[in-house]
Design a protein around this motif. Structure first.
Motif, PDB file in Angstrom:
ATOM      1  N   GLU A 215       0.347  15.127   2.153  1.00 24.36           N
ATOM      2  CA  GLU A 215       0.472  16.523   1.720  1.00 24.36           C
ATOM      3  C   GLU A 215       1.804  17.126   2.153  1.00 24.36           C
ATOM      4  N   ARG A 216       2.255  16.819   3.371  1.00 27.29           N
ATOM      5  CA  ARG A 216       3.484  17.402   3.899  1.00 27.29           C
ATOM      6  C   ARG A 216       4.296  16.349   4.663  1.00 27.29           C
ATOM      7  N   GLN A 217       5.568  16.656   4.867  1.00 25.47           N
ATOM      8  CA  GLN A 217       6.460  15.672   5.479  1.00 25.47           C
ATOM      9  C   GLN A 217       6.053  15.364   6.921  1.00 25.47           C
ATOM     10  N   TRP A 218       5.667  16.377   7.696  1.00 21.71           N
ATOM     11  CA  TRP A 218       5.311  16.121   9.097  1.00 21.71           C
ATOM     12  C   TRP A 218       4.030  15.281   9.185  1.00 21.71           C
ATOM     13  N   LEU A 219       3.128  15.458   8.213  1.00 18.89           N
ATOM     14  CA  LEU A 219       1.931  14.618   8.169  1.00 18.89           C
ATOM     15  C   LEU A 219       2.308  13.178   7.811  1.00 18.89           C
ATOM     16  N   ALA A 220       3.242  13.033   6.868  1.00 18.34           N
ATOM     17  CA  ALA A 220       3.682  11.694   6.473  1.00 18.34           C
ATOM     18  C   ALA A 220       4.275  10.937   7.655  1.00 18.34           C
ATOM     19  N   GLN A 221       5.062  11.626   8.466  1.00 21.93           N
ATOM     20  CA  GLN A 221       5.637  10.982   9.649  1.00 21.93           C
ATOM     21  C   GLN A 221       4.529  10.554  10.616  1.00 21.93           C
ATOM     22  N   GLY A 222       3.491  11.382  10.729  1.00 25.22           N
ATOM     23  CA  GLY A 222       2.360  11.018  11.580  1.00 25.22           C
ATOM     24  C   GLY A 222       1.627   9.788  11.067  1.00 25.22           C
ATOM     25  N   TYR A 223       1.460   9.690   9.748  1.00 24.09           N
ATOM     26  CA  TYR A 223       0.793   8.515   9.177  1.00 24.09           C
ATOM     27  C   TYR A 223       1.637   7.262   9.378  1.00 24.09           C
ATOM     28  N   ALA A 224       2.962   7.421   9.258  1.00 24.07           N
ATOM     29  CA  ALA A 224       3.848   6.273   9.484  1.00 24.07           C
ATOM     30  C   ALA A 224       3.701   5.765  10.920  1.00 24.07           C
ATOM     31  N   ALA A 225       3.562   6.701  11.862  1.00 20.27           N
ATOM     32  CA  ALA A 225       3.378   6.302  13.262  1.00 20.27           C
ATOM     33  C   ALA A 225       2.040   5.582  13.459  1.00 20.27           C
ATOM     34  N   LEU A 226       0.988   6.059  12.794  1.00 18.44           N
ATOM     35  CA  LEU A 226      -0.317   5.396  12.884  1.00 18.44           C
ATOM     36  C   LEU A 226      -0.254   3.984  12.297  1.00 18.44           C
ATOM     37  N   LEU A 227       0.406   3.851  11.146  1.00 19.64           N
ATOM     38  CA  LEU A 227       0.522   2.525  10.522  1.00 19.64           C
ATOM     39  C   LEU A 227       1.363   1.586  11.381  1.00 19.64           C
TER      40      LEU A 227
ATOM     41  N   ILE B  36      12.905   3.517  -2.196  1.00 18.47           N
ATOM     42  CA  ILE B  36      11.970   2.988  -3.191  1.00 18.47           C
ATOM     43  C   ILE B  36      12.476   1.655  -3.734  1.00 18.47           C
ATOM     44  N   ASP B  37      13.778   1.582  -4.033  1.00 15.03           N
ATOM     45  CA  ASP B  37      14.346   0.328  -4.557  1.00 15.03           C
ATOM     46  C   ASP B  37      14.186  -0.808  -3.551  1.00 15.03           C
ATOM     47  N   GLN B  38      14.471  -0.522  -2.294  1.00 15.27           N
ATOM     48  CA  GLN B  38      14.337  -1.558  -1.261  1.00 15.27           C
ATOM     49  C   GLN B  38      12.886  -1.995  -1.118  1.00 15.27           C
ATOM     50  N   PHE B  39      11.980  -1.026  -1.172  1.00 15.43           N
ATOM     51  CA  PHE B  39      10.562  -1.359  -1.033  1.00 15.43           C
ATOM     52  C   PHE B  39      10.073  -2.154  -2.236  1.00 15.43           C
ATOM     53  N   ARG B  40      10.533  -1.803  -3.427  1.00 16.05           N
ATOM     54  CA  ARG B  40      10.121  -2.520  -4.635  1.00 16.05           C
ATOM     55  C   ARG B  40      10.520  -3.994  -4.564  1.00 16.05           C
ATOM     56  N   LYS B  41      11.716  -4.261  -4.059  1.00 13.80           N
ATOM     57  CA  LYS B  41      12.235  -5.630  -4.021  1.00 13.80           C
ATOM     58  C   LYS B  41      11.751  -6.406  -2.791  1.00 13.80           C
ATOM     59  N   GLY B  42      11.230  -5.694  -1.790  1.00 15.74           N
ATOM     60  CA  GLY B  42      10.875  -6.342  -0.537  1.00 15.74           C
ATOM     61  C   GLY B  42       9.439  -6.815  -0.485  1.00 15.74           C
ATOM     62  N   THR B  43       8.974  -7.067   0.738  1.00 20.10           N
ATOM     63  CA  THR B  43       7.602  -7.549   0.951  1.00 20.10           C
ATOM     64  C   THR B  43       6.874  -6.709   1.993  1.00 20.10           C
ATOM     65  N   GLY B  44       7.431  -5.544   2.335  1.00 17.51           N
ATOM     66  CA  GLY B  44       6.795  -4.680   3.329  1.00 17.51           C
ATOM     67  C   GLY B  44       5.395  -4.267   2.917  1.00 17.51           C
ATOM     68  N   ARG B  45       4.573  -3.955   3.918  1.00 16.56           N
ATOM     69  CA  ARG B  45       3.166  -3.664   3.650  1.00 16.56           C
ATOM     70  C   ARG B  45       2.950  -2.245   3.109  1.00 16.56           C
ATOM     71  N   TRP B  46       3.574  -1.239   3.738  1.00 13.09           N
ATOM     72  CA  TRP B  46       3.220   0.141   3.436  1.00 13.09           C
ATOM     73  C   TRP B  46       4.453   1.000   3.157  1.00 13.09           C
ATOM     74  N   ILE B  47       4.231   2.027   2.334  1.00 10.25           N
ATOM     75  CA  ILE B  47       5.207   3.081   2.123  1.00 10.25           C
ATOM     76  C   ILE B  47       4.421   4.392   2.095  1.00 10.25           C
TER      77      ILE B  47
ATOM     78  N   GLY C 276       0.813  -1.203   0.000  1.00  8.88           N
ATOM     79  CA  GLY C 276       0.000   0.000   0.000  1.00  8.88           C
ATOM     80  C   GLY C 276       0.847   1.252   0.000  1.00  8.88           C
ATOM     81  N   LEU C 277       0.287   2.343  -0.540  1.00  8.59           N
ATOM     82  CA  LEU C 277       0.960   3.638  -0.612  1.00  8.59           C
ATOM     83  C   LEU C 277       0.036   4.717  -0.062  1.00  8.59           C
ATOM     84  N   VAL C 278       0.559   5.540   0.842  1.00  6.01           N
ATOM     85  CA  VAL C 278      -0.161   6.713   1.328  1.00  6.01           C
ATOM     86  C   VAL C 278       0.490   7.946   0.710  1.00  6.01           C
ATOM     87  N   VAL C 279      -0.297   8.770   0.025  1.00  5.30           N
ATOM     88  CA  VAL C 279       0.206   9.999  -0.580  1.00  5.30           C
ATOM     89  C   VAL C 279      -0.128  11.145   0.361  1.00  5.30           C
TER      90      VAL C 279
END
Length: 656
Positions: free
Chosen positions: A369-381, A409-420, A364-367
């Motif tokens: 709006e801003r970097q501080w929001l992205a960090q917050g979403y990463a913490a929620l996930l 991105i390269d590591q995520f493409r080759k891996g099996t992680g759930r979210w980016i 899954g991918l979360v798009v």
């Protein structure tokens, strides 16, 4: 008498034979450059690893560290000698159109995931084989794509050097037939260095050409740099509405001042051909509360000359409201600390779990709006899944080097992680086919940006029959974009079915508003599923729940529930007609029957094209096989006969 080709004798004569094996020093360099890991699968290299030519030795690739890579034995043996490049039907047609046009400039608009890179490299190789050009240059919009183009070109047997910023020797590097640079690199001395590299006949590929209109300096530099090229192939994966008042170099404009595309391959056609995945749009409503002192002061002063900062604003996402309120509502619901985003991410992760039952490495991918929001979403996930996902900043202005983003991105493409999680988006052209679920948490509402995000989820892989899902706020403008995309798909599927039946009968970039400093988000409710948009129709929450229950009853994964909605609708309509009908009125029952027949024809058409795509044959050949198997022509088939045809094709899909 034959002379031995060892020692000093190897340097004798004007054209000494090419050395095939890498020296011990070169092997050490390749190992260190790869950090001791396989360049393909990222596994730790063990004794006996292979030093491999990127451009094959058999095709003239030099034995040099600049043309080498470290591979584990398994990856090297899999690589083998590559068969001739096989083109899809649209790519063959685009090649024919290019030669028929016989023009210096040719613009191709093809949906993300359709294979623009492969088409372009095939054309480049063909032009070189015909002696029309001797060199190839590619201009790409980002550092990440510069390296990706060089890798893809190498796999196609074309040695292109990815020129790093500041490398003045890379534009004409010995041992390569061309180079890859970014639009940014053409500013300053880059345009002169590239222009000089085109002293020999050159084919220029301008990837995502609409970026040349981002600012005038980019366009001017591009025009100067590639003006000497014999042919210029302009590529875009996203329609843009820029007109002749802000012209893009090497793009034609019609009499109305709008861009003229020479060959188009849109999303609907790609899905109909089995080249791209179908995507479901799931819209979620919710209520937002906020204050805006600046706006309050304006309104109250106009009314009574007084200021009142205690007034709160409340709005539902799905309501029609001024753009200023849309921006404020999205600012509020996108806050990680309020209920809307945690509930959206939880539902998205549940969807991803459903998909991973069938596709274990789906992601899954979360798009954001801003970097501080992205960090917050990463913490929620991390709270939801137990693992913190990577956060990628792919905005070139925020991360000019993009080196860290590329590695992630390269590591995520080759891996099996759930979210980016990505700020704004993962760059255009980045190929992560395992992305299957997305969350749109951006305020940008332009169709250009929206379609770029959609393009991250439509790439297909062999033996996968899944629909991608994009969760979006139920904002009217975003809903409209989703309907337009689905309408294109529905229209194209109908055209494809009509054309195929006819053949049988004949015998065979705005970035959105920024957050206001004085606006204060107060709260946001949990997200509430509003509706889904699939196959050109809106699906209610009740219909989706019924389809999920039916899927569970039939033993079908819930991930495929949305596909059952049209069938359940047809069955419901038929039941309602049967109950309401009187004995003298049998005619109304024909309406749901026709709808069911139309649905079956579209499904059979899609399956036939997918089987043809997997077998690398034409759809008409599948139609011939169906006739040989005892099935009638689809144009004359009954509902029962169409159901039998669908079952046969499903069996062929499983065997493909």
């Amino acid at each position: 008498m034959a002379t031995s080709q060892t020692g000093p004798a190897m340097n004798e004569g004007p054209n000494p034979p090419l050395r095939r094996r890498f020296s011990n020093a070169e092997r050490a360099s390749l190992y260190l450059a790869a950090d001791g890991r396989c360049s393909r699968c990222d596994a730790e290299l063990q004794p006996g690893w292979h030093a491999d030519h990127m451009a094959p030795y058999s095709q003239g690739g030099p034995t040099d560290v600049i043309n080498g890579q470290a591979l584990c034995p398994t990856c090297n043996l899999k690589k083998g000698s590559k068969p001739p490049m096989q083109l899809r039907q649209w790519q063959r047609r685009a090649v024919d159109a290019f030669y028929a046009a016989n023009a210096e400039n040719f613009l191709v608009s093809a949906t993300p995931g359709a294979g623009k890179t492969k088409f372009s490299l095939h054309l480049a190789r063909d032009l070189m084989q015909r002696g029309i050009v001797e060199r190839v240059v590619v201009i790409a919009p980002s550092d990440n794509l510069r390296v990706q183009w060089a890798d893809e070109a190498s796999a196609a047997g074309i040695s292109l050097y990815p020129v790093a910023p500041g490398d003045i020797d890379g534009y004409s590097k010995a041992g390569y037939v061309g180079c890859v640079v970014t639009y940014q690199q053409l500013l300053g001395t880059g345009q002169d260095l590239l222009r000089r590299a085109m002293r020999r006949p050159t084919f220029a590929i301008l990837d995502e050409i609409h970026h040349a209109g981002d600012n005038k300096s980019w366009g001017d530099a591009l025009r100067m740099a590639v003006e000497p090229a014999v042919h210029r192939l302009c590529l875009t994966g996203t329609p843009w509405r820029r007109d002749a008042t802000s012209p893009i170099p090497f793009v034609r404009y019609d009499v109305n001042g709008t861009v003229a595309v020479d060959y188009a391959y849109e999303y609907g056609a790609a899905v109909a051909d089995g080249v791209c995945r179908r995507i479901e749009f799931h819209a979620y409503d919710g209520e937002a509360r906020w204050t805006d002192p600046a706006r309050v002061r304006r309104s109250t002063i106009e009314e009574n000359g007084k200021s009142d900062v205690s007034v709160e604003f409340t709005a539902k996402l799905g309501a029609n409201m001024p753009e200023e309120d849309v921006s404020a509502a999205l600012d509020t619901v996108y806050e990680p600390k309020y209920a809307w985003m945690p509930s959206i991410l939880a539902q998205a992760d549940a969807m991803l779990s459903e998909v991973r039952e069938d596709v274990p490495d789906a992601a899954g991918l979360v798009v954001a709006e801003r970097q501080w929001l992205a960090q917050g979403y990463a913490a929620l996930l991390e709270q939801i899944t137990g693992t913190r996902p990577p956060v990628v900043v792919s905005d070139p202005k925020a991360d000019p080097g993009s080196r860290l983003a590329k590695q992630q991105i390269d590591q995520f493409r080759k891996g099996t992680g759930r979210w980016i999680v990505a700020v704004k988006m993962i760059s255009e052209g980045v190929d992560i086919p395992r992305l299957a679920v997305g969350v749109y948490a951006s305020k940008t509402q332009t169709p250009l940006f929206y379609r770029q995000v959609v393009g991250r989820f439509v790439r297909t892989r062999p033996n996968e029959e899944i629909n991608a899902r994009l969760l979006i706020p139920a904002v009217p403008e975003l809903m409209r974009h989703a309907r337009e995309i689905e309408e294109e798909l529905r229209h194209q599927l109908e055209i494809a079915a009509q054309e195929d039946e006819k053949a049988q009968g004949e015998g065979g970039a705005s970035t959105g508003q920024g957050m206001l400093d004085f606006r204060t988000p107060l709260s946001a409710s949990e997200s509430v599923f509003d509706r889904a948009i699939l196959q050109g129709a809106e699906v209610s929450a009740e219909e989706l729940a019924a389809a999920q229950a039916k899927a569970q009853e039939l033993g079908i994964p819930r991930a495929y529930a949305a596909n059952l909605v049209p069938l359940l609708r047809a069955q419901k309509t038929q039941e309602e007609v049967s109950v309401a009908a009187v004995p003298q009125q049998a005619r109304p029952a024909e309406i749901p029957h026709y709808r069911r027949e139309k649905l079956l024809r579209q499904e059979v058409e899609t399956l036939a094209r997918k089987v043809a795509y997997r077998r690398k044959i034409q759809p008409k050949d599948i139609n011939i096989e169906l006739l040989r198997a005892g099935h009638p022509k689809r144009a004359k088939a009954t509902v029962a006969e169409l159901e039998a045809m669908r079952q046969t094709l499903a069996g062929w899909m499983g065997a493909s």
